[in-house]
Design an enzyme around this catalytic site. Sequence first.
Site, PDB file in Angstrom:
ATOM      1  N   LYS A 189     -22.926  10.631  -7.240  1.00 23.48           N
ATOM      2  CA  LYS A 189     -22.660   9.367  -7.956  1.00 23.48           C
ATOM      3  C   LYS A 189     -21.148   9.110  -7.972  1.00 23.48           C
ATOM      4  CE  LYS A 189     -22.297   9.684 -12.553  1.00 23.48           C
ATOM      5  NZ  LYS A 189     -21.106   9.177 -13.221  1.00 23.48           N
ATOM      6  N   ASN A 190     -20.356  10.144  -8.252  1.00 21.51           N
ATOM      7  CA  ASN A 190     -18.906   9.969  -8.432  1.00 21.51           C
ATOM      8  C   ASN A 190     -18.144   9.839  -7.127  1.00 21.51           C
ATOM      9  OD1 ASN A 190     -19.412   9.954 -11.107  1.00 21.51           O
ATOM     10  ND2 ASN A 190     -18.530  11.964 -11.541  1.00 21.51           N
ATOM     11  N   ARG A 246     -17.892   2.407 -17.190  1.00 22.85           N
ATOM     12  CA  ARG A 246     -16.435   2.386 -17.144  1.00 22.85           C
ATOM     13  C   ARG A 246     -15.891   2.557 -15.717  1.00 22.85           C
ATOM     14  NH1 ARG A 246     -13.531   4.532 -19.830  1.00 22.85           N
ATOM     15  NH2 ARG A 246     -12.123   5.382 -18.276  1.00 22.85           N
ATOM     16  N   CYS A 249     -15.863   5.791 -24.559  1.00 23.37           N
ATOM     17  CA  CYS A 249     -17.262   6.202 -24.377  1.00 23.37           C
ATOM     18  C   CYS A 249     -17.452   7.432 -25.259  1.00 23.37           C
ATOM     19  CB  CYS A 249     -17.545   6.491 -22.902  1.00 23.37           C
ATOM     20  SG  CYS A 249     -16.916   8.053 -22.387  1.00 23.37           S
ATOM     21  N   ARG A 265     -10.673   7.683 -23.185  1.00 24.60           N
ATOM     22  CA  ARG A 265     -10.668   7.363 -21.753  1.00 24.60           C
ATOM     23  C   ARG A 265      -9.700   6.211 -21.393  1.00 24.60           C
ATOM     24  NH1 ARG A 265     -15.984   8.923 -19.500  1.00 24.60           N
ATOM     25  NH2 ARG A 265     -14.913   8.969 -17.505  1.00 24.60           N
ATOM     26  N   PRO A 266      -8.424   6.346 -21.668  1.00 28.03           N
ATOM     27  CA  PRO A 266      -7.472   5.271 -21.370  1.00 28.03           C
ATOM     28  C   PRO A 266      -7.333   5.038 -19.857  1.00 28.03           C
ATOM     29  CG  PRO A 266      -6.314   7.274 -21.964  1.00 28.03           C
ATOM     30  CD  PRO A 266      -7.767   7.535 -22.200  1.00 28.03           C
ATOM     31  N   ILE A 267      -6.742   3.915 -19.476  1.00 28.82           N
ATOM     32  CA  ILE A 267      -6.469   3.658 -18.052  1.00 28.82           C
ATOM     33  C   ILE A 267      -4.984   3.357 -17.846  1.00 28.82           C
ATOM     34  CG2 ILE A 267      -8.808   2.873 -17.459  1.00 28.82           C
ATOM     35  CD1 ILE A 267      -7.642  -0.034 -17.623  1.00 28.82           C
ATOM     36  N   ASP A 268      -4.157   3.850 -18.768  1.00 26.77           N
ATOM     37  CA  ASP A 268      -2.713   3.583 -18.681  1.00 26.77           C
ATOM     38  C   ASP A 268      -2.117   4.049 -17.354  1.00 26.77           C
ATOM     39  OD1 ASP A 268      -3.442   6.104 -19.980  1.00 26.77           O
ATOM     40  OD2 ASP A 268      -1.297   6.510 -19.913  1.00 26.77           O
ATOM     41  N   LEU A 269      -2.617   5.157 -16.813  1.00 24.61           N
ATOM     42  CA  LEU A 269      -2.046   5.692 -15.560  1.00 24.61           C
ATOM     43  C   LEU A 269      -2.393   4.781 -14.375  1.00 24.61           C
ATOM     44  CD1 LEU A 269      -2.849   9.469 -16.112  1.00 24.61           C
ATOM     45  CD2 LEU A 269      -0.681   8.287 -16.544  1.00 24.61           C
ATOM     46  N   ASP A 273     -17.415  18.452 -16.040  1.00 28.14           N
ATOM     47  CA  ASP A 273     -18.766  17.887 -15.961  1.00 28.14           C
ATOM     48  C   ASP A 273     -19.842  18.963 -15.944  1.00 28.14           C
ATOM     49  OD1 ASP A 273     -17.991  14.975 -13.888  1.00 28.14           O
ATOM     50  OD2 ASP A 273     -17.590  15.474 -15.966  1.00 28.14           O
ATOM     51  N   LEU A 286     -10.102  18.718 -20.983  1.00 22.99           N
ATOM     52  CA  LEU A 286      -9.901  17.377 -20.439  1.00 22.99           C
ATOM     53  C   LEU A 286     -10.241  16.246 -21.382  1.00 22.99           C
ATOM     54  CD1 LEU A 286      -9.773  19.048 -17.730  1.00 22.99           C
ATOM     55  CD2 LEU A 286     -10.364  16.929 -16.647  1.00 22.99           C
ATOM     56  N   ARG A 289     -28.545   7.533 -15.556  1.00 19.62           N
ATOM     57  CA  ARG A 289     -27.307   7.000 -14.976  1.00 19.62           C
ATOM     58  C   ARG A 289     -26.817   7.885 -13.829  1.00 19.62           C
ATOM     59  NH1 ARG A 289     -22.669   5.584 -18.946  1.00 19.62           N
ATOM     60  NH2 ARG A 289     -21.799   5.364 -16.875  1.00 19.62           N
TER      61      ARG A 289
HETATM   62  C1  EPZ Z   1     -13.940  11.020 -13.588  1.00 23.16           C
HETATM   63  O1  EPZ Z   1     -13.687  10.237 -14.740  1.00 23.16           O
HETATM   64  C2  EPZ Z   1     -15.448  11.212 -13.527  1.00 23.16           C
HETATM   65  N1  EPZ Z   1     -16.094   9.906 -13.384  1.00 23.16           N
HETATM   66  C3  EPZ Z   1     -15.936  11.915 -14.792  1.00 23.16           C
HETATM   67  O2  EPZ Z   1     -17.320  12.161 -14.639  1.00 23.16           O
HETATM   68  C4  EPZ Z   1     -15.218  13.257 -14.904  1.00 23.16           C
HETATM   69  O3  EPZ Z   1     -15.593  13.880 -16.114  1.00 23.16           O
HETATM   70  C5  EPZ Z   1     -13.692  13.039 -14.888  1.00 23.16           C
HETATM   71  O4  EPZ Z   1     -13.317  12.318 -13.706  1.00 23.16           O
HETATM   72  C6  EPZ Z   1     -12.926  14.354 -14.899  1.00 23.16           C
HETATM   73  O5  EPZ Z   1     -13.301  15.119 -13.799  1.00 23.16           O
HETATM   74  C7  EPZ Z   1     -16.110   9.327 -12.165  1.00 23.16           C
HETATM   75  O6  EPZ Z   1     -15.597   9.845 -11.198  1.00 23.16           O
HETATM   76  C8  EPZ Z   1     -16.808   8.000 -12.086  1.00 23.16           C
HETATM   77  P1  EPZ Z   1      -9.901  11.121 -15.395  1.00 23.16           P
HETATM   78  P2  EPZ Z   1     -12.221   9.603 -14.965  1.00 23.16           P
HETATM   79  O7  EPZ Z   1      -9.188   9.825 -15.218  1.00 23.16           O
HETATM   80  O8  EPZ Z   1     -11.595   9.294 -13.668  1.00 23.16           O
HETATM   81  C9  EPZ Z   1      -6.913  11.106 -19.052  1.00 23.16           C
HETATM   82  C10 EPZ Z   1     -19.576  12.086 -15.225  1.00 23.16           C
HETATM   83  O9  EPZ Z   1     -20.164  12.768 -16.060  1.00 23.16           O
HETATM   84  N2  EPZ Z   1      -6.444   9.815 -18.515  1.00 23.16           N
HETATM   85  O10 EPZ Z   1      -9.774  12.153 -14.333  1.00 23.16           O
HETATM   86  O11 EPZ Z   1     -12.347   8.522 -15.972  1.00 23.16           O
HETATM   87  C11 EPZ Z   1      -8.339  11.036 -19.571  1.00 23.16           C
HETATM   88  O12 EPZ Z   1      -8.367  10.583 -20.906  1.00 23.16           O
HETATM   89  C12 EPZ Z   1     -18.221  11.513 -15.554  1.00 23.16           C
HETATM   90  O13 EPZ Z   1     -19.998  11.851 -14.073  1.00 23.16           O
HETATM   91  C13 EPZ Z   1      -5.365   9.186 -19.130  1.00 23.16           C
HETATM   92  O14 EPZ Z   1      -4.809   9.669 -20.112  1.00 23.16           O
HETATM   93  O15 EPZ Z   1     -11.440  10.825 -15.615  1.00 23.16           O
HETATM   94  C14 EPZ Z   1      -8.792  12.479 -19.450  1.00 23.16           C
HETATM   95  O16 EPZ Z   1      -8.304  13.212 -20.564  1.00 23.16           O
HETATM   96  C15 EPZ Z   1     -17.872  11.722 -16.999  1.00 23.16           C
HETATM   97  N3  EPZ Z   1      -4.935   7.985 -18.634  1.00 23.16           N
HETATM   98  C16 EPZ Z   1      -8.071  12.976 -18.197  1.00 23.16           C
HETATM   99  O17 EPZ Z   1      -6.987  12.064 -17.981  1.00 23.16           O
HETATM  100  C17 EPZ Z   1      -5.518   7.395 -17.536  1.00 23.16           C
HETATM  101  O18 EPZ Z   1      -5.071   6.302 -17.121  1.00 23.16           O
HETATM  102  C18 EPZ Z   1      -8.938  12.995 -16.948  1.00 23.16           C
HETATM  103  O19 EPZ Z   1      -9.517  11.725 -16.818  1.00 23.16           O
HETATM  104  C19 EPZ Z   1      -6.614   8.057 -16.922  1.00 23.16           C
HETATM  105  C20 EPZ Z   1      -7.043   9.269 -17.425  1.00 23.16           C
END
Ligand code: EPZ
Length: 422
Positions: free
Chosen positions: A22-23, A93, A117, A122-126, A308, A330, A400
Amino acid sequence: MQYLQINGGKKLSGEVSISGAKNAALPLIALTLLSKNSVNLKNIPDVADIKTLSKLLENLGSTCEFLGKNELKIDTSKVHSTMANYDIVRKMRASILVLGPLLSRFGHCEVSLPGGCAIGQRPIDLHLSALEKMGANISIKQGYVVATAKNGLKGAKIVFDKITVTGSENIVMAAALAKGQTHLINVAKEPEVVQVCEVLAAAGVKISGIGTDELIIEGTDRELLNVSDFSVISDRIEAGTYLCAGAITNSKISIKNANAQHLSAVLLKLEQMGFGFEISDEKITLLPAKTIKPCEIVTTEYPGFPTDMQAQFMALSLVADGVSVIDERLFENRFMHVSELARMGADIRLNGHIASVYGGKPLNSADVMATDLRASSALVLAALVASGTSKVHRIYHLDRGYENLEEKFKALGADVLRRNDG
Ligand code: EPZ
């Protein structure tokens, strides 16, 4: 609403086939927005999130045609809108993955903020700060990210302050159509990120460093790509979940179409807990443990132990002979399964982001409630060994990300039925 009714206490046997990831499929569906031609995506998992993202692309003007359950043909040549609206994004998301492709192709887009969620804010600032470094003008209006880059995005040197999987994917895809070179540092190395890079490279984008945490990408300056058809990699988290089903029932089971390379940290942890393996090209066979030992887990980015798989190993720790310690590094709220497991008799003590699991206590069946995708799978695993009939409610969370879940568990000999509430 539907629930799973599970009779626990049975040994498992046989083999199960792992679906596409899925990912990996989600960013690759977004990637088709960069393609001038239609693209056939094979080995797509038949799960709700895929349908949600395809619907979003259709809302933008793409055509998405399922050629059978696991193959999707996408043509984005007629995209007429760059507005990803809230009612779809709020459901999933990962829709934020259209942000980079839309902005780099059209020079403007509005994408609803995904919102938090169950597992965290789950911010997207980066994602946003990286796009700004590439020349985008970003503002937040009524819950939408409004992004413009009048003359397209420009290549830039970007260091990610934290490793972000979808953040890396979004910026890699944006960089593919940017003008000039983008140098990314501290990029995620998950296999799903690697496949996004490989598909772009196969479409002619010059990318060096694929598979490492540093990428150099030569953009095409908005020249659309010739994306070839491809097959989505297998789902390492689904594979790990079924291995945990074999482990928690201490049974010999096999999983087919899994990639053992992508599972190294999970296989090593299972070995440390006393399980053995037979690994061939076609399948991975789990061999039962004489004694199931407790584990120490710290979740981290790939190739470390995946967050995960944390909930699934917490369930597995319930049958270990001793105390396991699980450190979730994480996400700030990824222990939603703890209170539900406690309803089945689990003795788990939380201290901030560290959980101590006192294994070996008898588990009893109960009605439990799924809260997020991976927590739900942990409840199913625990129900496999709880005495009596358990019911796992709100299984739309499971649908999902797990294709044909009850059929696959039945193929392994589990007593699982999907029922309707009320
Ligand atoms: C991906 O989510 C996966 N989803 C998640 O899988 C997985 O748990 C996660 O990566 C970590 O491996 C998909 O690929 C669709 P991140 P993502 O950005 O990209 C922080 C599942 O069960 N962060 O790597 O949203 C964030 O808060 C799902 O299939 C910021 O601070 O995760 C977290 O603490 C759940 N700012 C860490 O980084 C940002 O702009 C890692 O998040 C982005 C992230």
